[in-house]
Design a protein around this motif. Structure first.
Motif, PDB file in Angstrom:
ATOM      1  N   HIS A  17       8.500  13.953   0.566  1.00  0.00           N
ATOM      2  CA  HIS A  17       7.625  13.204  -0.735  1.00  0.00           C
ATOM      3  C   HIS A  17       6.354  13.252  -1.078  1.00  0.00           C
ATOM      4  O   HIS A  17       5.921  12.955   0.512  1.00  0.00           O
ATOM      5  N   THR A  18       5.873  13.605  -1.744  1.00  0.00           N
ATOM      6  CA  THR A  18       4.390  13.211  -1.689  1.00  0.00           C
ATOM      7  C   THR A  18       4.277  12.573  -3.245  1.00  0.00           C
ATOM      8  O   THR A  18       4.719  12.796  -4.752  1.00  0.00           O
ATOM      9  N   THR A  19       2.717  11.881  -3.196  1.00  0.00           N
ATOM     10  CA  THR A  19       2.091  11.662  -4.191  1.00  0.00           C
ATOM     11  C   THR A  19       0.127  11.197  -3.992  1.00  0.00           C
ATOM     12  O   THR A  19       0.471  11.319  -2.628  1.00  0.00           O
ATOM     13  N   THR A  20       0.002  11.657  -5.152  1.00  0.00           N
ATOM     14  CA  THR A  20      -1.747  11.919  -5.310  1.00  0.00           C
ATOM     15  C   THR A  20      -2.173  10.450  -5.841  1.00  0.00           C
ATOM     16  O   THR A  20      -1.351   9.896  -6.659  1.00  0.00           O
ATOM     17  N   VAL A  21      -2.853   9.775  -5.066  1.00  0.00           N
ATOM     18  CA  VAL A  21      -3.795   9.544  -5.800  1.00  0.00           C
ATOM     19  C   VAL A  21      -4.679   9.424  -6.698  1.00  0.00           C
ATOM     20  O   VAL A  21      -5.532   9.852  -5.818  1.00  0.00           O
ATOM     21  N   GLU A  22      -5.010   8.710  -7.624  1.00  0.00           N
ATOM     22  CA  GLU A  22      -6.848   8.741  -8.308  1.00  0.00           C
ATOM     23  C   GLU A  22      -7.472   7.893  -7.261  1.00  0.00           C
ATOM     24  O   GLU A  22      -7.159   6.881  -7.509  1.00  0.00           O
ATOM     25  N   PRO A  24     -10.851   7.298  -8.789  1.00  0.00           N
ATOM     26  CA  PRO A  24     -11.678   6.327  -9.814  1.00  0.00           C
ATOM     27  C   PRO A  24     -13.782   7.193  -9.235  1.00  0.00           C
ATOM     28  O   PRO A  24     -14.394   7.122  -8.159  1.00  0.00           O
ATOM     29  N   PRO A  25     -14.329   7.694  -9.973  1.00  0.00           N
ATOM     30  CA  PRO A  25     -15.626   8.551 -10.491  1.00  0.00           C
ATOM     31  C   PRO A  25     -16.880   7.928  -9.186  1.00  0.00           C
ATOM     32  O   PRO A  25     -17.204   8.170  -8.353  1.00  0.00           O
ATOM     33  N   TRP A  26     -16.618   5.905  -9.399  1.00  0.00           N
ATOM     34  CA  TRP A  26     -17.614   4.860  -7.964  1.00  0.00           C
ATOM     35  C   TRP A  26     -16.997   5.056  -7.457  1.00  0.00           C
ATOM     36  O   TRP A  26     -18.442   4.965  -6.458  1.00  0.00           O
ATOM     37  N   GLN A  27     -15.681   5.477  -6.549  1.00  0.00           N
ATOM     38  CA  GLN A  27     -15.229   5.543  -5.385  1.00  0.00           C
ATOM     39  C   GLN A  27     -15.897   6.292  -4.620  1.00  0.00           C
ATOM     40  O   GLN A  27     -16.423   6.275  -3.656  1.00  0.00           O
ATOM     41  N   CYS A  28     -15.560   7.945  -5.584  1.00  0.00           N
ATOM     42  CA  CYS A  28     -16.470   9.040  -4.685  1.00  0.00           C
ATOM     43  C   CYS A  28     -17.518   9.126  -4.508  1.00  0.00           C
ATOM     44  O   CYS A  28     -18.029   9.127  -3.409  1.00  0.00           O
ATOM     45  N   LYS A  29     -19.133   8.549  -4.952  1.00  0.00           N
ATOM     46  CA  LYS A  29     -19.956   8.875  -4.814  1.00  0.00           C
ATOM     47  C   LYS A  29     -20.152   7.098  -4.161  1.00  0.00           C
ATOM     48  O   LYS A  29     -20.788   7.809  -2.999  1.00  0.00           O
ATOM     49  N   SER A  30     -19.568   6.765  -3.835  1.00  0.00           N
ATOM     50  CA  SER A  30     -19.594   5.452  -2.867  1.00  0.00           C
ATOM     51  C   SER A  30     -19.339   6.480  -1.584  1.00  0.00           C
ATOM     52  O   SER A  30     -19.790   6.157  -0.406  1.00  0.00           O
TER      53      SER A  30
END
Length: 722
Positions: free
Chosen positions: A470-475, A477-483
């Motif tokens: 099993h697998t799932t992708t956690v989205e 958000p852009p603000w977290q990517c920058k952080s």
């Protein structure tokens, strides 16, 4: 049924299809269908193959015992010669199998034991040989175990979101160890009195401080009937006298269709850059010739589309949790149903967390409160949940689904596999813990640098198959990517300052530029050094350094599996660069007992590239997709990084091809300190397998019918040496 519409359920009734998720069905104990029955000729060929591979181990045991018996004969000549069969026979039960008190290795047959009724000291033949040769029996690492593992690190209690107070406990070692060999020698002399063999080869029982009584001479003992090994060798040789191994021709490897191979390395001039990767749907389970061709060479094998052949039972975490919760509503399972102990991949400490909250984080992600700032993802993982000893009891339907899905059942079937030596164990003896085991972990698409969801570099004693269910992708958000990118820069600078006490002006300038650098093309790390007046920059690479990342975006778990022949160079690299790695409490790895068995290292893209440049060592690197089973040969060091939240189920087996490798690995684990975590895990298996030697009796028959019909329990004598 999280991923099905109402119409899909109406058109294909889950109950009729055998994948119903109702409480009653999830608790149903299903019988795993037996392996596809092979004809007498095929069965005979399989068993002859097993015997042929086991013969070298039997001869090894016989040679070791013969040397000890010859020495015993010389010793007894001084006191009136006694014939070999008169060597004392140990009376054993299932729970009293002897093991060497010095190296903690299970004893197969002959060993030396203290005759003092108040002393139970036993010594294996390998320790006896080492003592006579002037070496410390069990190795210097085993002798200094009291220094190298003097305690555990304990952390503070922290709060984990959604759980109230969560207990966080370290899983490391005391870092204040002697810094030189000389310091070890001083402590050894103080804690371990001198223990040597006598000039005639006899061995005194060691002093009390080494576990003995110090008053008697160890006498030779045996666990089985005299000459049982000789009889086994003679019978096995008779049964295999006309047997020939399948032709291991490179041309056969080259004739494999391109649809059944996967490039996993780019070694110059290498013949093993491509791994065998058959499709489970189009490959019959009994078609093992191509598998054996690669398995014999110590190469991993990847089998695709495993789940296509199953009933389709859901491996969704909430479905598994519901099944687990129902079976745990009674008795001693109740507490395990509420909370679990997970590993925080940032500091490698245990975190107690509510199981529902853990699975919620698996699907939605979690923010780490101690990650150095807002937005750092928390990577948690569960190992062996539920425990393998209760897997089939807690998740009976999932256990049956997994067992029915395993390919090459002659190797992997836990009860009926003809070529799985673990199946030769009689029903009335204790069984080794071979699984299944689940590994449930969060994941992140790119390498974080710190706190990655990984299984660190390690090496298993037995063969293993690992299925991604099993697998799932956690989205994110852009603000977290920058952080995250901002904190990665900060971590890179911290690593620089931690590694070098002085940073010159040029390095400071690099630092200023680095903080302003755009991260649109990837994550950058900087390492500033004064070595030779140079400053080097490294770009973190997320997988194989010579592969296009665009080709691997759909994978779930990144595997790096090293060849056995590359282990010495891999160890040398890790020792040279050990302080560049972090482990418990995110501190640098300063103390190393065994770079692989310690399970404290993970080589990221930069280190894999540097390993290639310095030692010309390159692992097989590939990505595991949903429904793929990875076969890992015993003795191949490997590590895994999860790019997505995923559930993997693993099962161990013992193949005839890797029996000799198991012996080599046993010797390596034998030299570890007595309370080393890796050694503790393996010794349970060793003692259990040794029990089989005591229980298995009888002799093989040369007739075809009797050989095919009998379970060849007597063959498991050979597994005791593992």
């Amino acid at each position: 049924y999280p991923k099905k519409t109402r119409n899909e359920v109406e058109n294909a009734c889950p109950f009729c299809c055998g994948n119903c998720n109702c409480k009653a069905c999830l608790q149903t104990n299903l019988v795993v269908k037996p392996c596809e029955e092979s004809g007498p000729d095929v069965k005979l060929q399989r068993l002859q193959y097993l015997l042929y591979k086991a013969l070298p181990i039997l001869r090894h045991i016989h040679e070791e015992q013969s040397c000890e018996l010859e020495l015993e004969a010389k010793l007894r000549d001084k006191m009136c010669t006694l014939l070999y069969p008169h060597v004392g026979h140990m009376s054993m039960t299932l729970h009293t199998i002897p093991y060497s008190n010095n190296c903690n290795t299970s004893i197969v047959d002959y060993h030396r034991s203290c005759p003092n009724p108040d002393c139970s000291f036993d010594l294996c033949l390998t320790c006896c040989r080492e003592l006579r040769e002037g070496f410390q029996p069990g190795g210097s690492e085993a002798e200094t175990s009291h220094q190298k593992y003097v305690g555990k690190c304990c952390g503070q209690v922290t709060d984990v979101e959604g759980t109230g107070s969560a207990k966080r406990k370290g899983r490391g070692r005391n870092s204040q160890l002697p810094s030189s060999a000389g310091e070890y020698e001083v402590d050894i002399s103080r804690h371990f009195p001198d223990w040597r063999a006598n000039n005639d080869g006899s061995i005194p029982c060691p002093p009390i401080k080494r576990g003995g009584c110090g008053t008697e001479i160890l006498v030779l003992r045996r666990n089985f009937e005299a000459n049982w090994v000789v009889k086994l060798i003679q019978d096995a040789e008779n049964l295999t006298s006309y047997y020939q191994l399948p032709n291991d021709d490179v041309s056969r490897r080259n004739n494999i269709s391109n649809t059944k191979i996967r490039q996993s390395a780019c070694r110059e001039g290498g013949h093993d850059n491509f791994l065998y990767c058959p499709n489970a749907v189009s490959t019959p389970d009994h078609d093992i010739e191509h598998f054996q061709l690669h398995w014999t060479r110590g190469e991993p094998v990847i089998v695709r589309n495993i789940l296509e052949k199953t009933s389709g039972l859901s491996w969704e975490p909430m479905v598994m949790w519901r099944a687990f919760r129902e079976t745990g509503a009674r008795g001693y399972f109740r507490e395990e149903t509420r909370n679990v102990k997970a590993i925080d991949c940032l500091d490698w400490c245990e975190v107690e967390i509510n199981i529902h909250q853990f699975f919620k984080g698996y699907l939605e992600g979690r923010i780490h409160k101690g990650g150095g700032g807002g937005g750092w993802p928390e990577m948690l993982k569960l190992k062996d949940w539920p425990s393998s000893t209760s897997f089939e009891e807690r998740l009976p339907r999932h256990g049956a689904e997994f067992m029915s899905a395993l390919p090459y059942s002659d190797y992997t079937h836990p009860k009926l596999g003809l070529l799985n030596l673990a199946t030769k164990l009689p029903d009335h003896v204790l069984k080794p813990d071979l699984g299944p085991k689940t590994y449930i972990a969060y994941g992140f698409s790119e390498e974080l640098g710190r706190g990655d969801s990984v299984t660190k570099l390690h090496c298993d004693m037995s063969d293993a198959v690992n299925l991604l269910t099993h697998t799932t992708t956690v989205e994110i958000p852009p603000w977290q990517c920058k952080s995250i990118k901002r904190m990665q820069n900060k971590h890179a600078l911290e690593d620089v300052y931690a590694s070098h006490s002085e940073i010159d002006e040029a390095a400071d300038e690099i630092r200023k530029q680095m903080l302003k650098r755009s991260h649109s093309h990837g994550i950058m790390d900087a390492e500033c050094t004064r070595r030779r007046g140079t400053i080097q920059s490294y770009v973190k690479e997320d997988s194989h350094p010579q592969k296009n990342k665009a080709d691997m975006i759909h994978g779930v778990a990144v595997w790096d599996i090293f060849r056995r022949e590359d282990v010495p160079k891999l160890i040398a690299y890790l020792k040279r660069h050990r302080k560049e790695f972090h482990h418990i409490n995110n501190l640098p790895v300063n103390d190393v007992i065994h770079p692989i068995h310690d399970q404290t290292f993970f080589l990221d893209g930069r280190h894999k590239k540097q390993l290639k440049e310095e030692f010309d060592v390159e692992p097989w690197t590939f990505e595991q997709h949903l429904g793929e089973a990875v076969f890992i040969p015993a003795g191949c060091p490997h590590q895994v990084r999860n790019r997505q939240s995923c559930i993997k189920v693993a099962h161990d087996f013992v193949s005839p091809e890797n029996l000799q490798e198991c012996i080599r690995l046993t010797e390596g684990f034998r030299l570890l300190p007595k309370n080393h975590s890796s050694k503790e895990d393996k010794l349970e298996v060793l003692n259990d397998l040794a029990l089989v030697d005591f229980q298995c009796t009888g002799s093989p028959s040369s007739s075809l019918q009797s050989l095919v019909e009998m379970p060849v329990d007597w063959m498991v004598h050979v597994t005791g040496v593992m």
